[in-house]
Write an enzyme that holds these catalytic residues in place. Structure first.
Site, mmCIF file in Angstrom:
data_model
loop_
_atom_site.group_PDB
_atom_site.id
_atom_site.type_symbol
_atom_site.label_atom_id
_atom_site.label_comp_id
_atom_site.label_asym_id
_atom_site.label_seq_id
_atom_site.Cartn_x
_atom_site.Cartn_y
_atom_site.Cartn_z
ATOM 1 N N ARG A 166 0.827 -1.213 0.000
ATOM 2 C CA ARG A 166 0.000 0.000 0.000
ATOM 3 C C ARG A 166 0.859 1.259 0.000
ATOM 4 N NH1 ARG A 166 -3.727 -2.999 -1.984
ATOM 5 N NH2 ARG A 166 -4.380 -4.667 -0.595
ATOM 6 N N LYS A 288 0.595 -8.974 13.745
ATOM 7 C CA LYS A 288 -0.670 -9.262 13.065
ATOM 8 C C LYS A 288 -0.813 -10.777 13.085
ATOM 9 C CE LYS A 288 -2.824 -8.846 8.446
ATOM 10 N NZ LYS A 288 -2.736 -8.163 7.133
ATOM 11 N N GLU A 292 -6.072 -12.345 7.980
ATOM 12 C CA GLU A 292 -5.729 -12.392 6.563
ATOM 13 C C GLU A 292 -4.624 -13.413 6.273
ATOM 14 O OE1 GLU A 292 -5.066 -8.216 5.568
ATOM 15 O OE2 GLU A 292 -7.210 -7.998 5.187
ATOM 16 N N ARG A 342 -18.486 -8.811 8.920
ATOM 17 C CA ARG A 342 -17.082 -8.480 9.188
ATOM 18 C C ARG A 342 -16.941 -7.340 10.205
ATOM 19 N NH1 ARG A 342 -12.521 -7.022 4.614
ATOM 20 N NH2 ARG A 342 -11.338 -5.573 5.900
ATOM 21 N N LYS A 366 -7.861 -0.483 14.606
ATOM 22 C CA LYS A 366 -8.124 0.443 13.502
ATOM 23 C C LYS A 366 -9.299 1.346 13.831
ATOM 24 C CE LYS A 366 -6.275 -2.201 9.632
ATOM 25 N NZ LYS A 366 -6.460 -2.690 8.239
ATOM 26 N N ASP A 371 -12.139 -1.167 7.349
ATOM 27 C CA ASP A 371 -10.765 -1.033 6.897
ATOM 28 C C ASP A 371 -10.473 0.316 6.235
ATOM 29 O OD1 ASP A 371 -8.183 -1.640 6.334
ATOM 30 O OD2 ASP A 371 -8.600 -3.100 4.761
ATOM 31 N N GLU A 399 -4.750 4.475 1.122
ATOM 32 C CA GLU A 399 -5.126 3.255 0.395
ATOM 33 C C GLU A 399 -6.513 3.344 -0.261
ATOM 34 O OE1 GLU A 399 -4.954 -0.304 2.740
ATOM 35 O OE2 GLU A 399 -5.821 -1.538 1.152
ATOM 36 N N GLU A 517 -15.191 11.928 -0.947
ATOM 37 C CA GLU A 517 -16.374 11.158 -0.564
ATOM 38 C C GLU A 517 -17.510 11.375 -1.567
ATOM 39 O OE1 GLU A 517 -18.000 12.227 3.274
ATOM 40 O OE2 GLU A 517 -18.854 10.224 3.545
HETATM 41 C C1 BDP Z 1 -5.645 -3.631 4.506
HETATM 42 C C2 BDP Z 1 -4.641 -3.691 3.418
HETATM 43 C C3 BDP Z 1 -3.688 -4.818 3.567
HETATM 44 C C4 BDP Z 1 -3.130 -4.845 4.971
HETATM 45 C C5 BDP Z 1 -4.253 -4.924 5.969
HETATM 46 C C6 BDP Z 1 -3.780 -4.820 7.407
HETATM 47 O O1 BDP Z 1 -5.319 -3.779 2.194
HETATM 48 O O2 BDP Z 1 -2.683 -4.642 2.605
HETATM 49 O O3 BDP Z 1 -2.257 -5.904 5.149
HETATM 50 O O4 BDP Z 1 -5.123 -3.863 5.774
HETATM 51 O O5 BDP Z 1 -3.987 -3.770 8.004
HETATM 52 O O6 BDP Z 1 -6.098 -2.323 4.522
HETATM 53 O O7 BDP Z 1 -3.245 -5.753 7.966
#
Ligand code: BDP
Length: 685
Positions: A166, A288, A292, A342, A366, A371, A399, A517
């Site tokens: 990103r 993390k 994912e 989610r 976050k 996201d 992003e 936006e």
């Molecule tokens: C998302 C991104 C991804 C990140 C993920 C994260 O698309 O590339 O790895 O968050 O925060 O926004 O772990």
């Protein structure tokens, strides 16, 4: 004028009364005798001298005894120097805070720039330079500054092959070809920029730790990492590393990463010891896990507390921290199954674990439950765990907000998040106070954000994207600053004193979030972006995918029903006051309506417009606004140096193309779906 100096340009001040005033004050920098000029204090002296030399073309002399009638004195308070006696009680400043004060004593006049720590002095020096760079008088200073947050961090998503996840500004400044660029002058320049706005912790590698990055905590790469840590250290910045939760398997020769396995625990303890041998002031690990497709404790039937505590135990003897991310959700979900949401995931995973984490663990959350979309509600997890340290995670990298081709000044968005009242301990329990550890008594807390820099000459791709980086630092030092104050400070230092240029910068920046936006996903519904890349429109790009990010548009309506009675029940994760506001169609704010509710296109917003007409109108408006600001920028030809003038003009034209594409695709899509024409007949079928 390639933008490399960013907001530390220190262009020469000439011919004015102010120049004369500055020249008088800055002939001499005095460090009281007995105070050794080393460490971060040495950096403070060096930065102040360098700045003054550039602003006034004369170098100040640095001395222990003043010989001038006017001078600047830098001091670490709490010793026995004469400055301490003059300053008296300094209990009002915190550890990293400082005082900037003009003092008159008979014939002698001096400016005290002092803190309780060397870091405080460095911040004071940068503040003084900022004042000179923005044309403020130094004659009557009486400032006391303390940072609101103790952790003021940046996270890099840099990979050791030199790519940046990103990243929209070139490649990594830390790595290339699986090597650490530990001698790069650029890293020092970066540390200066960050220290100048008060950043005190930086994680230098991606939270997605691939095999190669796992070696950052081995003797193969630690000597290089240690050199970066040293440079950071000179600027009062602690270095953090993202680690691979499955390190024991990846490089440790074990077949398990079970957090309760003694061998796993022992391996991490040895690792921590080794890291601290190379980097004595190492900050800690960022993790993390179980997110994912990253490894984590779930594989072994353990939970996040087990995983985090295992690492925390290893770091504890050295005062190290574990920053454990809460961006945890099922990224393989079945889009046909409406029982999973989610948005609920972080709260559902972590809330039940409250109280189980060690004191040196901080949960990193976050700002929104999805996201980093252009608009999201605040994560209900924030503040919901009274007995667990938490910190906020923002994303400076744009992003989902234009990727530094489109302008989107994010300070107003972050301020909305910080000002949000969670009500977790009654009215006034704002995110701003929770992140400062002032609602629940956290032992560690603060704010972090994903970096937007790379090795582009101007660091951030778009010159105007530097404002997000600068503004982030300023905001997490003092969240009471307004977006306008921040934008103006930035513009003055970056583009100089011309009022027209400053006004353009401030006004465009302040509107840019709402413009972005306007032409992208409407009313909080989010996404609609090109899968994987996340730039440009693809309305159904994620609609039938496994990522859990849907808008549910059909011929009758659009939006996600997250209410308690008929939806996913997500609204129930908020405290009652907020839950009720979001749950009801009547009280839910327009801008988040489609995040919380599925409504017909004919539903009337509080603005008086129907959903469908709102979509059409905002998308036409967004494009017109970009056109307007382009024309305003073009008026600045000759007032901004050519390099930056053309560069920004080029990017703004790209933004216009993007905005038009969004407008046409979104409007046509919804016209086709709904069959409802635009009241002004502008939409092309
Ligand atoms: C998302 C991104 C991804 C990140 C993920 C994260 O698309 O590339 O790895 O968050 O925060 O926004 O772990």
């Amino acid at each position: 004028n390639n933008g490399y100096a960013a907001w530390l340009r220190y262009d020469e001040v000439t011919g004015t009364e102010l120049a004369a005033q500055y020249a008088e004050w800055t002939k001499e920098i005095v460090i009281p005798s007995g105070v050794p000029i080393e460490g971060v204090l040495k950096t403070a002296v060096m930065e102040l001298s360098r700045g003054v030399r550039s602003l006034l073309e004369t170098a100040p002399s640095v001395t222990h005894e003043s010989s001038q009638e006017r001078f600047i004195v830098l001091d670490v308070l709490g010793g026995e120097t004469w400055v301490d006696k003059v300053m008296g009680d300094v209990s009002v400043i915190s550890d990293e805070g400082y005082i900037l004060k003009t003092v008159r004593e008979g014939e002698r006049e001096y400016i005290v720039a002092a803190g309780l720590t060397e870091k405080g002095v460095l911040y004071a020096a940068f503040h003084l330079l900022r004042l000179m760079q923005s044309g403020a008088s130094l004659d009557q200073l009486d400032l006391v500054e303390s940072p609101k947050y103790s952790l003021r961090m940046i996270n890099h998503w840099d990979n050791i092959d030199g790519s940046v996840e990103r990243g929209y500004s070139g490649r990594s400044i830390f790595y290339e070809n699986n090597k650490v660029l530990s001698d790069a002058e650029r890293i020092r320049d970066y540390a200066r920029l960050m220290a100048s706005v008060g950043i005190n912790g930086i994680a230098i590698n991606n939270v997605n730790v691939h095999r190669e990055e796992t070696f950052l905590i081995t003797e193969k790469l630690l000597p290089d990492v240690a050199r970066i840590a040293e440079v950071f250290g000179e600027y009062g910045i602690k270095l953090f590393l993202s680690v691979n939760y499955a390190g024991t398997i990846e490089i440790g020769g074990l077949e398990t990463a079970d957090p309760l396995d003694e061998r796993v625990r022992a391996w991490w303890k040895d690792k921590a010891a080794e890291v601290y041998r190379y980097i004595p002031d190492f900050g800690g690990f960022l993790v993390k896990a179980d997110s994912e497709n990253r490894p984590g404790p779930f594989t072994y039937g353990r939970d996040h507390a087990d995983g985090a505590n295992m690492l925390a135990e290893a770091l504890e003897p050295y005062g190290g921290l574990v920053l454990w991310r809460c961006f945890v959700y099922n990224c393989h979900q079945d889009w046909r199954d409406r029982s999973t949401d989610r948005a609920r995931a972080a709260f559902d995973h972590f809330k039940p674990l409250d109280g189980r984490f060690k004191d040196n663990v901080i949960l990193q959350i976050k700002n929104g439950p999805m996201d980093f979309q252009v608009r999201e509600p605040v994560s209900p997890l924030f503040g919901a765990m009274e007995h667990t340290n938490q910190m906020m995670e923002f994303q400076i990298a744009q992003e989902y907000t234009g990727q530094q081709r489109d302008v989107c000044f994010l300070i107003p968005q972050w301020k909305e998040v910080l000002n949000f009242d969670t009500h977790v301990k009654g009215a006034g329990s704002t995110v701003k106070e929770i992140a400062a550890g002032q609602v629940h008594a956290y032992t560690h807390s603060g704010i972090t954000a994903v970096s937007n820099i790379g090795n582009d000459e101007n660091w951030t791709g778009h010159h105007l994207a530097q404002a997000n980086l600068y503004g982030y630092g300023r905001l997490v030092w003092n969240p009471e600053l307004t977006s306008e104050e921040i934008a103006r400070e930035w513009a003055a230092q970056t583009f100089g004193s011309n009022e027209k240029v400053q006004d353009f910068s401030v006004n465009f920046l302040l509107q840019s979030w709402s413009i972005y936006e306007n032409y992208t996903a409407p009313l909080g519904v989010g996404w609609m972006v090109t899968p994987h890349y996340h730039y440009g429109p693809d309305i159904d790009g994620y609609e039938y995918s496994k990522w859990g990010t849907y808008h549910f548009a059909d011929h009758k309506g659009i939006g996600v029903d997250r209410t308690i009675a008929t939806g996913t029940g997500y609204t129930g994760q908020y405290m009652k006051t907020n839950a009720e506001i979001y749950d009801s169609l009547d009280s839910c704010p327009d801008e988040l309506l489609l995040f919380f509710h599925h409504v017909p296109y004919t539903h009337q917003l509080k603005s008086g417009k129907t959903i469908i007409q709102h979509i059409y109108d905002t998308h036409f408006a967004g494009v017109e606004q970009v056109e307007y600001w382009i024309s305003r920028w073009l008026e600045l030809e000759g007032l901004v140096d050519e390099d930056r003038f053309h560069h920004v003009a080029g990017r703004m034209n790209k933004q216009l193309e993007n905005a038009k594409q969004w407008r046409d695709i979104v409007n046509t899509y919804f016209f086709r779906k709904s069959g409802i024409p635009d009241a002004q007949n502008r939409v092309i079928y």
